[in-house]
Design an enzyme around this catalytic site. Sequence first.
Site, PDB file in Angstrom:
ATOM      1  N   GLN A 124       0.795  -1.222   0.000  1.00  0.00           N
ATOM      2  CA  GLN A 124       0.000   0.000   0.000  1.00  0.00           C
ATOM      3  C   GLN A 124       0.830   1.276   0.000  1.00  0.00           C
ATOM      4  O   GLN A 124       0.322   2.337  -0.351  1.00  0.00           O
ATOM      5  CB  GLN A 124      -0.959  -0.010   1.189  1.00  0.00           C
ATOM      6  CG  GLN A 124      -1.960  -1.153   1.097  1.00  0.00           C
ATOM      7  CD  GLN A 124      -2.928  -1.164   2.254  1.00  0.00           C
ATOM      8  OE1 GLN A 124      -2.698  -1.817   3.251  1.00  0.00           O
ATOM      9  NE2 GLN A 124      -4.023  -0.442   2.138  1.00  0.00           N
ATOM     10  N   ARG A 179       3.964   0.856  12.580  1.00  0.00           N
ATOM     11  CA  ARG A 179       3.556  -0.485  12.157  1.00  0.00           C
ATOM     12  C   ARG A 179       3.652  -0.552  10.634  1.00  0.00           C
ATOM     13  O   ARG A 179       3.033   0.258   9.947  1.00  0.00           O
ATOM     14  CB  ARG A 179       2.118  -0.759  12.605  1.00  0.00           C
ATOM     15  CG  ARG A 179       1.519  -2.038  12.042  1.00  0.00           C
ATOM     16  CD  ARG A 179       0.094  -2.242  12.553  1.00  0.00           C
ATOM     17  NE  ARG A 179      -0.481  -3.470  12.043  1.00  0.00           N
ATOM     18  CZ  ARG A 179      -1.490  -3.536  11.172  1.00  0.00           C
ATOM     19  NH1 ARG A 179      -2.066  -2.443  10.713  1.00  0.00           N
ATOM     20  NH2 ARG A 179      -1.941  -4.712  10.763  1.00  0.00           N
ATOM     21  N   HIS A 238       1.098  -9.325   5.029  1.00  0.00           N
ATOM     22  CA  HIS A 238      -0.075  -8.456   4.936  1.00  0.00           C
ATOM     23  C   HIS A 238      -0.653  -8.576   3.518  1.00  0.00           C
ATOM     24  O   HIS A 238      -0.563  -7.646   2.718  1.00  0.00           O
ATOM     25  CB  HIS A 238       0.350  -7.010   5.251  1.00  0.00           C
ATOM     26  CG  HIS A 238      -0.791  -6.061   5.549  1.00  0.00           C
ATOM     27  ND1 HIS A 238      -0.887  -5.366   6.732  1.00  0.00           N
ATOM     28  CD2 HIS A 238      -1.860  -5.694   4.821  1.00  0.00           C
ATOM     29  CE1 HIS A 238      -1.979  -4.594   6.710  1.00  0.00           C
ATOM     30  NE2 HIS A 238      -2.579  -4.773   5.560  1.00  0.00           N
ATOM     31  N   ASN A 267      -1.791 -10.426   8.946  1.00  0.00           N
ATOM     32  CA  ASN A 267      -2.790  -9.378   9.069  1.00  0.00           C
ATOM     33  C   ASN A 267      -4.121  -9.859   8.510  1.00  0.00           C
ATOM     34  O   ASN A 267      -4.194 -10.319   7.362  1.00  0.00           O
ATOM     35  CB  ASN A 267      -2.360  -8.121   8.299  1.00  0.00           C
ATOM     36  CG  ASN A 267      -3.437  -7.050   8.343  1.00  0.00           C
ATOM     37  OD1 ASN A 267      -3.684  -6.461   9.390  1.00  0.00           O
ATOM     38  ND2 ASN A 267      -4.098  -6.818   7.224  1.00  0.00           N
ATOM     39  N   GLU A 268      -5.155  -9.738   9.309  1.00  0.00           N
ATOM     40  CA  GLU A 268      -6.539 -10.025   8.892  1.00  0.00           C
ATOM     41  C   GLU A 268      -6.716 -11.325   8.116  1.00  0.00           C
ATOM     42  O   GLU A 268      -7.293 -11.327   7.019  1.00  0.00           O
ATOM     43  CB  GLU A 268      -7.109  -8.843   8.086  1.00  0.00           C
ATOM     44  CG  GLU A 268      -7.254  -7.584   8.905  1.00  0.00           C
ATOM     45  CD  GLU A 268      -7.948  -6.435   8.165  1.00  0.00           C
ATOM     46  OE1 GLU A 268      -8.305  -6.602   6.982  1.00  0.00           O
ATOM     47  OE2 GLU A 268      -8.148  -5.374   8.777  1.00  0.00           O
ATOM     48  N   ASN A 288      -8.022  -4.805  14.372  1.00  0.00           N
ATOM     49  CA  ASN A 288      -8.298  -3.687  13.472  1.00  0.00           C
ATOM     50  C   ASN A 288      -9.785  -3.389  13.585  1.00  0.00           C
ATOM     51  O   ASN A 288     -10.615  -4.208  13.194  1.00  0.00           O
ATOM     52  CB  ASN A 288      -7.952  -4.051  12.025  1.00  0.00           C
ATOM     53  CG  ASN A 288      -6.467  -4.329  11.854  1.00  0.00           C
ATOM     54  OD1 ASN A 288      -5.656  -4.025  12.737  1.00  0.00           O
ATOM     55  ND2 ASN A 288      -6.097  -4.902  10.726  1.00  0.00           N
ATOM     56  N   TYR A 300     -12.962  -0.664  12.990  1.00  0.00           N
ATOM     57  CA  TYR A 300     -13.492   0.569  12.406  1.00  0.00           C
ATOM     58  C   TYR A 300     -14.968   0.752  12.712  1.00  0.00           C
ATOM     59  O   TYR A 300     -15.363   1.757  13.268  1.00  0.00           O
ATOM     60  CB  TYR A 300     -13.304   0.571  10.880  1.00  0.00           C
ATOM     61  CG  TYR A 300     -11.858   0.595  10.446  1.00  0.00           C
ATOM     62  CD1 TYR A 300     -11.182   1.795  10.322  1.00  0.00           C
ATOM     63  CD2 TYR A 300     -11.176  -0.583  10.173  1.00  0.00           C
ATOM     64  CE1 TYR A 300      -9.855   1.824   9.922  1.00  0.00           C
ATOM     65  CE2 TYR A 300      -9.841  -0.559   9.773  1.00  0.00           C
ATOM     66  CZ  TYR A 300      -9.185   0.645   9.654  1.00  0.00           C
ATOM     67  OH  TYR A 300      -7.882   0.662   9.262  1.00  0.00           O
ATOM     68  N   GLU A 327      -5.394  -1.023  14.028  1.00  0.00           N
ATOM     69  CA  GLU A 327      -5.934  -0.097  13.040  1.00  0.00           C
ATOM     70  C   GLU A 327      -7.210   0.507  13.593  1.00  0.00           C
ATOM     71  O   GLU A 327      -8.057  -0.201  14.136  1.00  0.00           O
ATOM     72  CB  GLU A 327      -6.266  -0.811  11.706  1.00  0.00           C
ATOM     73  CG  GLU A 327      -5.051  -1.277  10.943  1.00  0.00           C
ATOM     74  CD  GLU A 327      -5.388  -1.912   9.597  1.00  0.00           C
ATOM     75  OE1 GLU A 327      -6.481  -1.656   9.059  1.00  0.00           O
ATOM     76  OE2 GLU A 327      -4.541  -2.671   9.095  1.00  0.00           O
ATOM     77  N   TRP A 351      -4.702   4.100  11.724  1.00  0.00           N
ATOM     78  CA  TRP A 351      -4.584   3.766  10.301  1.00  0.00           C
ATOM     79  C   TRP A 351      -5.103   4.976   9.548  1.00  0.00           C
ATOM     80  O   TRP A 351      -6.255   5.348   9.711  1.00  0.00           O
ATOM     81  CB  TRP A 351      -5.421   2.532   9.959  1.00  0.00           C
ATOM     82  CG  TRP A 351      -5.241   2.129   8.517  1.00  0.00           C
ATOM     83  CD1 TRP A 351      -6.001   2.537   7.455  1.00  0.00           C
ATOM     84  CD2 TRP A 351      -4.234   1.259   7.984  1.00  0.00           C
ATOM     85  NE1 TRP A 351      -5.525   1.971   6.300  1.00  0.00           N
ATOM     86  CE2 TRP A 351      -4.443   1.189   6.597  1.00  0.00           C
ATOM     87  CE3 TRP A 351      -3.167   0.542   8.542  1.00  0.00           C
ATOM     88  CZ2 TRP A 351      -3.627   0.425   5.760  1.00  0.00           C
ATOM     89  CZ3 TRP A 351      -2.363  -0.217   7.709  1.00  0.00           C
ATOM     90  CH2 TRP A 351      -2.599  -0.273   6.332  1.00  0.00           C
ATOM     91  N   GLU A 375      -5.377   2.128  -1.278  1.00  0.00           N
ATOM     92  CA  GLU A 375      -6.313   1.453  -0.377  1.00  0.00           C
ATOM     93  C   GLU A 375      -6.854   0.163  -1.000  1.00  0.00           C
ATOM     94  O   GLU A 375      -8.056   0.024  -1.207  1.00  0.00           O
ATOM     95  CB  GLU A 375      -7.388   2.450   0.055  1.00  0.00           C
ATOM     96  CG  GLU A 375      -8.318   1.972   1.155  1.00  0.00           C
ATOM     97  CD  GLU A 375      -7.631   1.324   2.355  1.00  0.00           C
ATOM     98  OE1 GLU A 375      -6.607   1.850   2.824  1.00  0.00           O
ATOM     99  OE2 GLU A 375      -8.111   0.293   2.807  1.00  0.00           O
ATOM    100  N   PHE A 401      -6.863   7.783   4.204  1.00  0.00           N
ATOM    101  CA  PHE A 401      -6.884   7.566   5.651  1.00  0.00           C
ATOM    102  C   PHE A 401      -5.771   8.317   6.378  1.00  0.00           C
ATOM    103  O   PHE A 401      -5.686   8.274   7.589  1.00  0.00           O
ATOM    104  CB  PHE A 401      -6.682   6.077   5.958  1.00  0.00           C
ATOM    105  CG  PHE A 401      -7.926   5.233   5.883  1.00  0.00           C
ATOM    106  CD1 PHE A 401      -8.755   5.117   6.981  1.00  0.00           C
ATOM    107  CD2 PHE A 401      -8.256   4.542   4.732  1.00  0.00           C
ATOM    108  CE1 PHE A 401      -9.890   4.317   6.936  1.00  0.00           C
ATOM    109  CE2 PHE A 401      -9.389   3.742   4.667  1.00  0.00           C
ATOM    110  CZ  PHE A 401     -10.204   3.633   5.783  1.00  0.00           C
TER     111      PHE A 401
END
Length: 509
Positions: free
Chosen positions: A46, A102, A146, A191-192, A334, A336, A400, A447, A454, A463
Amino acid sequence: MALGLRLCLFLFSLLLAALQGDVAAALTRRDFPDGFVFGAGTSSYQVEGAVAEDGRKPSIWDTFSQGGYSADKSNGDVAADQYHHYKEDVKLMHEMGLDAYRFSIAWPRLIPDGRGDVNPKGLEYYNNLIDELIRHGIQPHVTIYHFDLPQSLQDEYDGLLSPRFVDDYTMFAETCFKSFGDRVKHWVTLNEPNVEGLGGFDTGTMPPRRCSYPFGANCTAGDSTREPYIAAHHLLLAHAAAVSLYRSKYQEAQRGQVGITLLAAWYEPATAASPDDVAAAARMNDFEIGWFMHPLVYGDYPPVMKSRVGARLPAMTMDLSKNLTGSFDFIGLNHYLMLNARHDEHAFNLKHRDYAADTAIADAMKDIQEGHGKYAPWALGSLLDHMRVNYGNPPIIIHENGRADFVKDPSTIRTDDYPRSEVLQDYLEVLHMSIRNGSDARGYFVWSFLDLFELANGNTLRFGLIGVDMTVKERTRYVRNSARWYSSFLNGGELRQPAAPKKQYYDSA
Ligand SMILES: *[C@@H]1O[C@H](CO)[C@@H](O)[C@H](O)[C@H]1NC(C)=O
Ligand SMILES: *[C@@H]1O[C@H](CO)[C@@H](O)[C@H](O)[C@H]1NC(C)=O
Ligand SMILES: *[C@@H]1O[C@H](CO)[C@@H](O)[C@H](O)[C@H]1NC(C)=O
């Protein structure tokens, strides 16, 4: 601005502060536990750019975005060009007062073919970045993987669908521990992983674009009913293997910590008085968070997943179960949005099901992929309560949290971003309350540190605390007001700062 107006704004902000309560208004970072880490984050594909430079080879995200599949058809070829701007970025982090940064290591930059030779230029880049951070007193918090799987491994054995992924990932992780572990004390294996299987293997809207009818469209291959669970299972195996390796070979000497980072929205029943919706929200939290947390704490998938998914859920062997139980020093979350779960009777009764139908939540996949939820800071409190009560109160790092601006014209920077600061303040206030309520939260990362590519949304979502002009070759950085606010808080200032009336900000383009 006229003095009279300024005075008015000041009085107005005092009134707001009074309404919000003096305690909250006076919060500072000293009210958080000793050693609590404040940072900001990004990920390799990213921000780095330089995708074909110094020996890096394509990842599945290069293939996807170069193929024109992100929302605005943009790609990460240059992104924020951190590969060439890392010194400038570390200087900005230092000026902001971040305790930690991070970031993630691009597997196809460090080991371009996925396995085998380490790329000396890739090694040099991450050594330089880590050294630069440490020279400026900033802790590197490193995500090993990631989403940016080397394309070669996708081509060779279908990537996450093969158990061979586990061995290659473990070798990659070991290269990271061995090369950087003398300086990196916070590792995240994945990640995720609870997101990766869905877009990639259920709806086919993310790489490697696999899906099957009627659950996804436009895929040339795939099996939406099984593959998301297989991919996730291999990610669990990979996590367990990397943690076992770190603990047996590196942790004692390097004295670091290792964890995993999950997407954790929070689901509330759409209708609190409906028992079906109450059950649906609990089921969805189990499918999303429990999918990984249950194995990590109890060594098996959540009971509701076992009953809904049945034989399509890969079996947990005794050996894996043992290795998974307790395989973390902290959990990254993370967070949101808060989403409303509505029971979907039709999906509940379908015989032929994918993940979304298994959850039997109306619009589950839309919610996950399109972020249909809303900012509801109290939901972070509910999430942390859930972690405390159901998973033994693990150490938590919020990895995040943030707010995006949608921009139509990619040259729009908008440094006057009060709504972003306000969202961050709201969440930090709830985080502080959760800690007082007994949550073992130990860190918070905004984040994102700067504007970036993105993933599925391309350059339409911003962001960053730092703005980046993605339309000029120099990728000029702009310090946003949210960065100034965060900096003031990090330097001991009050969390809540006098706010100008919101309207003024929302109206400015
Ligand atoms: C599938 O492809 C067609 C034609 O390109 C497009 O119109 C449609 O929106 C695509 N569907 C999805 C779900 O991506
Ligand atoms: C479990 O850990 C042991 C010891 O580290 C290792 O030999 C074994 O391969 C692991 N098994 C799984 C399935 O992770
Ligand atoms: C903290 O606990 C109190 C009392 O149980 C509760 O009302 C409040 O919502 C909790 N806050 C958070 C953020 O967890």
